[in-house]
Design a protein around this motif. Structure first.
Motif, PDB file in Angstrom:
ATOM      1  N   MET A  55     -97.812  22.911   3.852  1.00 37.63           N
ATOM      2  CA  MET A  55     -97.320  22.668   5.189  1.00 37.63           C
ATOM      3  C   MET A  55     -96.746  21.250   5.285  1.00 37.63           C
ATOM      4  O   MET A  55     -96.964  20.410   4.433  1.00 37.63           O
ATOM      5  N   THR A  56     -96.037  21.010   6.382  1.00 42.31           N
ATOM      6  CA  THR A  56     -95.418  19.711   6.593  1.00 42.31           C
ATOM      7  C   THR A  56     -95.209  19.506   8.078  1.00 42.31           C
ATOM      8  O   THR A  56     -95.796  20.194   8.897  1.00 42.31           O
ATOM      9  N   ALA A  57     -94.373  18.519   8.420  1.00 44.29           N
ATOM     10  CA  ALA A  57     -94.072  18.242   9.822  1.00 44.29           C
ATOM     11  C   ALA A  57     -92.715  18.836  10.182  1.00 44.29           C
ATOM     12  O   ALA A  57     -91.783  18.841   9.362  1.00 44.29           O
ATOM     13  N   TYR A  58     -92.616  19.315  11.411  1.00 44.15           N
ATOM     14  CA  TYR A  58     -91.380  19.907  11.912  1.00 44.15           C
ATOM     15  C   TYR A  58     -91.080  19.353  13.295  1.00 44.15           C
ATOM     16  O   TYR A  58     -91.986  18.978  14.054  1.00 44.15           O
ATOM     17  N   PHE A  59     -89.799  19.357  13.639  1.00 43.96           N
ATOM     18  CA  PHE A  59     -89.366  19.007  14.982  1.00 43.96           C
ATOM     19  C   PHE A  59     -89.021  20.294  15.715  1.00 43.96           C
ATOM     20  O   PHE A  59     -88.275  21.125  15.200  1.00 43.96           O
ATOM     21  N   VAL A  60     -89.574  20.466  16.914  1.00 41.66           N
ATOM     22  CA  VAL A  60     -89.336  21.672  17.700  1.00 41.66           C
ATOM     23  C   VAL A  60     -88.395  21.336  18.846  1.00 41.66           C
ATOM     24  O   VAL A  60     -88.707  20.472  19.682  1.00 41.66           O
ATOM     25  N   THR A  61     -87.258  21.987  18.876  1.00 39.22           N
ATOM     26  CA  THR A  61     -86.301  21.801  19.947  1.00 39.22           C
ATOM     27  C   THR A  61     -85.983  23.139  20.594  1.00 39.22           C
ATOM     28  O   THR A  61     -86.396  24.194  20.091  1.00 39.22           O
ATOM     29  N   GLY A  62     -85.256  23.098  21.691  1.00 39.05           N
ATOM     30  CA  GLY A  62     -84.930  24.327  22.403  1.00 39.05           C
ATOM     31  C   GLY A  62     -83.463  24.400  22.754  1.00 39.05           C
ATOM     32  O   GLY A  62     -82.735  23.393  22.675  1.00 39.05           O
ATOM     33  N   THR A  63     -83.036  25.573  23.163  1.00 39.74           N
ATOM     34  CA  THR A  63     -81.653  25.739  23.587  1.00 39.74           C
ATOM     35  C   THR A  63     -81.417  25.137  24.960  1.00 39.74           C
ATOM     36  O   THR A  63     -80.272  24.951  25.365  1.00 39.74           O
ATOM     37  N   ASP A  64     -82.488  24.847  25.679  1.00 38.64           N
ATOM     38  CA  ASP A  64     -82.354  24.310  27.036  1.00 38.64           C
ATOM     39  C   ASP A  64     -83.744  23.921  27.530  1.00 38.64           C
ATOM     40  O   ASP A  64     -84.752  24.203  26.868  1.00 38.64           O
ATOM     41  N   THR A  65     -83.785  23.293  28.697  1.00 40.86           N
ATOM     42  CA  THR A  65     -85.060  23.084  29.362  1.00 40.86           C
ATOM     43  C   THR A  65     -85.674  24.440  29.706  1.00 40.86           C
ATOM     44  O   THR A  65     -84.961  25.377  30.061  1.00 40.86           O
ATOM     45  N   ASP A  66     -86.980  24.549  29.567  1.00 40.62           N
ATOM     46  CA  ASP A  66     -87.709  25.782  29.879  1.00 40.62           C
ATOM     47  C   ASP A  66     -87.356  26.949  28.950  1.00 40.62           C
ATOM     48  O   ASP A  66     -87.530  28.109  29.319  1.00 40.62           O
ATOM     49  N   GLU A 111     -75.549  24.547  15.316  1.00 40.52           N
ATOM     50  CA  GLU A 111     -74.428  23.795  14.747  1.00 40.52           C
ATOM     51  C   GLU A 111     -74.674  22.299  14.843  1.00 40.52           C
ATOM     52  O   GLU A 111     -74.423  21.552  13.882  1.00 40.52           O
ATOM     53  N   ALA A 112     -75.194  21.837  15.985  1.00 37.09           N
ATOM     54  CA  ALA A 112     -75.453  20.413  16.167  1.00 37.09           C
ATOM     55  C   ALA A 112     -76.554  19.925  15.228  1.00 37.09           C
ATOM     56  O   ALA A 112     -76.464  18.821  14.668  1.00 37.09           O
ATOM     57  N   ILE A 113     -77.588  20.728  15.058  1.00 40.99           N
ATOM     58  CA  ILE A 113     -78.686  20.359  14.158  1.00 40.99           C
ATOM     59  C   ILE A 113     -78.159  20.162  12.744  1.00 40.99           C
ATOM     60  O   ILE A 113     -78.464  19.161  12.072  1.00 40.99           O
ATOM     61  N   ARG A 114     -77.358  21.098  12.287  1.00 47.20           N
ATOM     62  CA  ARG A 114     -76.830  21.008  10.919  1.00 47.20           C
ATOM     63  C   ARG A 114     -75.807  19.883  10.797  1.00 47.20           C
ATOM     64  O   ARG A 114     -75.734  19.206   9.754  1.00 47.20           O
ATOM     65  N   THR A 115     -75.016  19.666  11.835  1.00 46.44           N
ATOM     66  CA  THR A 115     -74.059  18.556  11.815  1.00 46.44           C
ATOM     67  C   THR A 115     -74.781  17.226  11.672  1.00 46.44           C
ATOM     68  O   THR A 115     -74.281  16.296  11.016  1.00 46.44           O
ATOM     69  N   ASP A 116     -75.968  17.131  12.248  1.00 47.24           N
ATOM     70  CA  ASP A 116     -76.769  15.907  12.134  1.00 47.24           C
ATOM     71  C   ASP A 116     -77.491  15.809  10.796  1.00 47.24           C
ATOM     72  O   ASP A 116     -78.243  14.848  10.563  1.00 47.24           O
ATOM     73  N   GLY A 117     -77.292  16.789   9.921  1.00 49.38           N
ATOM     74  CA  GLY A 117     -77.802  16.698   8.557  1.00 49.38           C
ATOM     75  C   GLY A 117     -79.199  17.232   8.340  1.00 49.38           C
ATOM     76  O   GLY A 117     -79.798  16.972   7.291  1.00 49.38           O
ATOM     77  N   LEU A 118     -79.741  17.994   9.308  1.00 42.30           N
ATOM     78  CA  LEU A 118     -81.098  18.515   9.172  1.00 42.30           C
ATOM     79  C   LEU A 118     -81.094  20.015   8.939  1.00 42.30           C
ATOM     80  O   LEU A 118     -80.226  20.741   9.430  1.00 42.30           O
ATOM     81  N   PRO A 119     -82.093  20.509   8.188  1.00 43.61           N
ATOM     82  CA  PRO A 119     -82.185  21.949   7.961  1.00 43.61           C
ATOM     83  C   PRO A 119     -82.813  22.656   9.165  1.00 43.61           C
ATOM     84  O   PRO A 119     -83.784  22.164   9.747  1.00 43.61           O
ATOM     85  N   LEU A 120     -82.245  23.784   9.531  1.00 44.73           N
ATOM     86  CA  LEU A 120     -82.850  24.663  10.531  1.00 44.73           C
ATOM     87  C   LEU A 120     -83.713  25.651   9.755  1.00 44.73           C
ATOM     88  O   LEU A 120     -83.207  26.569   9.110  1.00 44.73           O
ATOM     89  N   ALA A 169     -85.833  13.075  15.073  1.00 43.88           N
ATOM     90  CA  ALA A 169     -85.880  14.033  13.974  1.00 43.88           C
ATOM     91  C   ALA A 169     -84.999  13.588  12.821  1.00 43.88           C
ATOM     92  O   ALA A 169     -85.373  13.711  11.649  1.00 43.88           O
ATOM     93  N   VAL A 170     -83.826  13.039  13.156  1.00 44.79           N
ATOM     94  CA  VAL A 170     -82.896  12.583  12.109  1.00 44.79           C
ATOM     95  C   VAL A 170     -83.488  11.414  11.344  1.00 44.79           C
ATOM     96  O   VAL A 170     -83.489  11.398  10.101  1.00 44.79           O
ATOM     97  N   ARG A 171     -84.009  10.424  12.053  1.00 46.48           N
ATOM     98  CA  ARG A 171     -84.565   9.235  11.390  1.00 46.48           C
ATOM     99  C   ARG A 171     -85.768   9.595  10.514  1.00 46.48           C
ATOM    100  O   ARG A 171     -85.983   8.981   9.460  1.00 46.48           O
ATOM    101  N   LEU A 172     -86.563  10.589  10.953  1.00 48.91           N
ATOM    102  CA  LEU A 172     -87.738  10.997  10.185  1.00 48.91           C
ATOM    103  C   LEU A 172     -87.411  12.085   9.160  1.00 48.91           C
ATOM    104  O   LEU A 172     -88.284  12.496   8.390  1.00 48.91           O
ATOM    105  N   ASP A 173     -86.159  12.555   9.176  1.00 52.35           N
ATOM    106  CA  ASP A 173     -85.711  13.601   8.249  1.00 52.35           C
ATOM    107  C   ASP A 173     -86.593  14.849   8.348  1.00 52.35           C
ATOM    108  O   ASP A 173     -87.063  15.388   7.342  1.00 52.35           O
ATOM    109  N   LEU A 174     -86.796  15.318   9.574  1.00 53.18           N
ATOM    110  CA  LEU A 174     -87.669  16.468   9.809  1.00 53.18           C
ATOM    111  C   LEU A 174     -86.888  17.767   9.845  1.00 53.18           C
ATOM    112  O   LEU A 174     -85.843  17.851  10.505  1.00 53.18           O
TER     113      LEU A 174
END
Length: 233
Positions: free
Chosen positions: A1-12, A161-170, A135-140
């Protein structure tokens, strides 16, 4: 296991529900867990200070137990965008400050650590930085929570698309059914899921239906029944 960043498509979209469900699932497997919510607006005044229900939900699923101030160092009362709430409070976070704060809990290297964002991927942290920069700075690697409703296809694809553009794996996405007009039997609902599976190009970690559980702990336990941890597939 490792650390992950959890984001959403919108608030709520259901970030906290999914994050707490993943933590609950890990705890069922006797894994150590930690859920962090570095920045939270919409907090309640309590005798112990400002407290956010999402951060408290993550705290309840963190094992071993963790202090609230570790979970949520930046807590704001107004239920508005974090950078606006911070401006009103005169306590404006920066990426450097957040990274310094999460360094110690991340160093514990628990079996599963989740850092939950606020709002969607591009939510501002301050006038010059986005919370996604943490997430980008921590490379999560990132887990995307898709609020299943009308318009979710565009929101989900743009977020991925934005996540991958910022260089992080989804590393995975979770669908959370928030539109009462959709059901598991609706052809449109099934078509939406098929489109998400085809276009997001990441494993689906589960589809969470509308839950009837009435407490955060019960909702986390119920959500866990519909989820898989990254790497399970």
């Amino acid at each position: 296991m490792t650390a992950y960043f959890v984001t959403g498509t919108d608030t709520d979209a259901g970030k906290t529900l999914v994050a707490s469900g993943l933590l609950a699932l890990a705890r069922r497997r006797d894994l150590t867990t930690l859920g962090l919510k570095p920045v939270a607006s919409g907090c309640d005044n309590t005798p112990r200070g400002l407290r956010n229900i999402d951060a408290l939900t993550l705290q309840a699923q963190s094992e071993p137990a963790t202090a609230y101030t570790t979970i949520n160092p930046y807590a704001y009362a107004p239920a508005v965008a974090p950078h606006l709430a911070a401006r009103r409070a005169g306590k404006i976070p920066t990426l450097d400050a957040l990274i310094e704060h999460v360094a110690e809990p991340l160093a514990e290297k628990r079996d599963l650590t989740l850092i939950e964002g606020a709002g969607g991927w591009r939510v501002p942290l301050n006038d010059t930085e986005d919370l996604a920069g943490l997430a980008v700075r921590l490379d999560l690697p990132v887990i995307l929570v898709v609020g299943l409703k009308l318009g979710c296809l565009n929101h989900a694809r743009l977020s991925a698309e934005a996540i991958r553009t910022d260089g992080l794996p989804l590393v995975g996405w979770v669908g959370n059914l928030i539109d009462p007009g959709l059901s598991f039997d609706a052809a449109c609902y099934r078509d939406n899921l098929a489109t998400l599976e085809r276009t997001l190009d990441a494993p689906c970690l589960g589809i969470v239906p509308r839950l009837v559980a009435d407490t955060p702990a019960a909702r986390a336990a119920a959500a866990a029944d519909y989820l898989a941890l990254p790497g399970d597939a």
